[in-house]
Design an enzyme around this catalytic site. Structure first.
Site, short mmCIF file in Angstrom:
data_model
loop_
_atom_site.label_atom_id
_atom_site.label_comp_id
_atom_site.label_asym_id
_atom_site.label_seq_id
_atom_site.Cartn_x
_atom_site.Cartn_y
_atom_site.Cartn_z
N CYS A 1 -3.15 7.54 5.13
CA CYS A 1 -3.18 7.08 3.75
C CYS A 1 -4.48 7.44 3.05
CB CYS A 1 -2.93 5.58 3.69
SG CYS A 1 -3.96 4.62 4.82
N GLU B 1 0.88 -1.17 0.00
CA GLU B 1 0.00 0.00 0.00
C GLU B 1 0.91 1.20 0.00
OE1 GLU B 1 -1.73 2.88 2.89
OE2 GLU B 1 -2.63 0.96 3.45
#
Length: 525
Positions: free
Chosen positions: A302, A265
């Protein structure tokens, strides 16, 4: 809990073989005791070999036993909640109450995966019974289930020092799948990592499992990460961090003699598109709420909604003024590390050099590693012309994009690379435009939000935290939610087996009372 600074390799505490490091308080600039051990290739080999020794027994634990182990970890996390929050706050500058809540979320994730294991649906069992009289060719009995991949390496993240770190969803889902875990702790919060690591280490012992089910190691530089990815007994890797770091690990794993999956990620700006009717109806509300959410965790999330896009028209000025006013109310707060702070300042400077105009700024920093909240503005033409403006700025900065039309909004949407999340605000008159935008977003992300913000995200059966490259290295999987377990599984078919040799989930009579697909029909057959 007394911190020793040791590496946790299986049941043992291991002293330094490659030097030591000391934790750092980014709010005060002070070092925090104790010294923490650093290891190298020998410690990697020891941890991975223990994991390999544990794999056969742990991957074949009964579903009830494995679920009880996950629940035990959750219990132990809750028991150290306040201690863990206090230590993590010292090492990150984040508020202790926020970190206590993060601990409870981590514990809840382990409990949810315990439920996943008990239900057994993650095995995806399928049975095609024998048809000896089938013409022209008889069919043998075929039975399928998913099995664990093997030892998994997890790289702890910096920005969520609990729920994306040692006791995070990667660890929970890998253990739920039946994979032993070797956790590479992030050096930004070594004390917090040790507390979490000892919780899992204790749970392994109390559950009577092989000590190799979990190890925690720490090292300096890139060497220890490379040793982990290169080890021939490692079967998968997870990573949360920068695109540069994630792709270095990914490429290295593909160059092995036996390539392995690396689930990364990496980067996302999580664009938020405001369509005209919604903008006219509530532009100020959207601008205000987006900035509040973007400044969560000092913008170090994020899923931060980092780019706000709207067509210049009714409501745009209200959105712009509300967003600017909200930014200007924001106090400067300590960022996670000096390195993250310095990268943030370089990136906002680069935005300005690429034509972005500063239209709002929060209070000036008062400490060395405070991050100042900032709001920049560009036109749609500028965003299309300059790829830098479409890149992530990790920290408390937001980019407002002034568009000329819905057609330009769609053109800009096509210019974005893969994203973890995309959001749109749309009222009923906007639905035709939203319908045009939707397929563009579907190609770029695994999660689309309407009339809400990209942060926070629920950890649930329907969660997706993943998207097209460079948000992740494999858009087929999620790293958050119950589906995250699928990263660590592969299918095996058992053909013509006697019932006594079959795995219990596939046996005649369905002794575990699982939902199974039998001759194409789903039920508790």
């Amino acid at each position: 809990m007394t911190l020793t600074g040791e590496l946790l390799i299986g049941a043992a505490g291991v002293l330094a073989t490659a030097g030591t490091m000391t934790a750092f308080n980014p709010a005060s600039g002070e070092l925090i005791e104790p010294e923490f051990a650093l290891g190298g290739a020998a410690e990697v080999d020891r941890a991975v070999r223990l994991a390999e020794e544990a794999f056969d027994s742990y991957s074949h634990t009964g579903l009830a036993e494995r679920a009880a182990f996950l629940d035990l970890i959750a219990d132990k996390l809750e028991a150290v909640k306040d201690e863990l929050a206090a230590r993590t706050s010292l090492e990150t500058g984040l508020p202790a109450d926020h970190l206590a809540a993060e601990t409870l979320r981590a514990a809840a994730t382990f409990r949810k995966f315990a439920t996943v294991v008990r239900q057994g649906r993650f095995l995806q069992t399928a049975i095609d019974p024998a048809q000896p009289d089938r013409q022209p060719t008889p069919r043998m009995d075929h039975r399928l289930q998913k099995v664990a991949l093997g030892p998994v390496v997890i790289f702890g993240a910096s920005n969520f020092p609990i729920s994306y770190s040692v006791a995070g969803g990667d660890t929970a889902s890998a253990l739920a799948a039946g994979c032993p875990v070797i956790l590479k702790a992030h050096n930004a919060h070594p004390g917090a990592s040790e507390i979490q690591g000892r919780v899992i280490q204790q749970a392994v012992a109390e559950a009577g499992l092989h000590e190799g089910v979990f190890s925690l190691i720490r090292g300096a530089g890139n060497e220890i990460g490379e040793a982990l990815v290169d080890h021939p007994l490692v079967r998968a890797v997870t990573f949360t961090g920068s695109e540069v770091g994630g792709m270095a690990l990914y490429r290295r794993a593909q160059q092995r003699r036996d390539p392995i999956p690396v689930f990364t990620e990496m980067t996302s700006v999580n664009p938020t598109f405001v369509l005209p009717a919604a903008l006219a109806a509530r532009g100020a509300e959207i601008g205000n709420s987006l900035i509040q959410r973007a400044m969560f965790n000092v913008g170090q999330a994020c899923l931060k909604p980092a780019t706000l896009l709207a067509v210049d028209g009714p409501g745009f000025q209200e959105l712009r003024e509300a967003a600017s006013a909200e930014v200007e109310k924001a106090a400067a707060r300590t960022m996670l590390t000096p390195g993250i702070h310095d990268a943030y300042n370089r990136n906002v400077q680069r935005m300005g050099e690429c034509g972005a105009t500063l239209i709002g700024a929060g209070a000036a920093p008062t400490r060395a590693w405070d991050g100042q909240s900032q709001l920049y503005e560009v036109t749609g033409d500028q965003l299309l012309a300059e790829p830098v403006l479409r890149e992530e700025v990790f920290g408390p900065a937001v980019l407002l994009v002034r568009l000329t039309s819905v057609d330009q909004l769609l053109e800009v949407a096509r210019a974005f690379r893969g994203q973890l999340t995309a959001a749109m605000h749309a009222d009923a008159p906007d639905h035709p435009a939203a319908a045009r935008l939707l397929p563009i977003l579907e190609r770029r992300t695994g999660r689309i939000v309407i009339n809400a913000l990209s942060l926070p995200q629920e950890v649930s059966y329907a969660s997706t935290h993943g998207g097209a490259f460079p948000a992740t290295s494999d858009s087929r999987f999620t790293s958050v939610g119950m589906g995250a377990i699928e990263r660590f599984l592969r299918p095996v078919t058992y053909q013509n087996f006697p019932d006594a040799l079959l795995p219990e989930p596939l046996r005649e009579g369905n002794p575990l009372h699982l939902w199974r697909l039998v001759d194409g029909e789903l039920g508790q057959h």
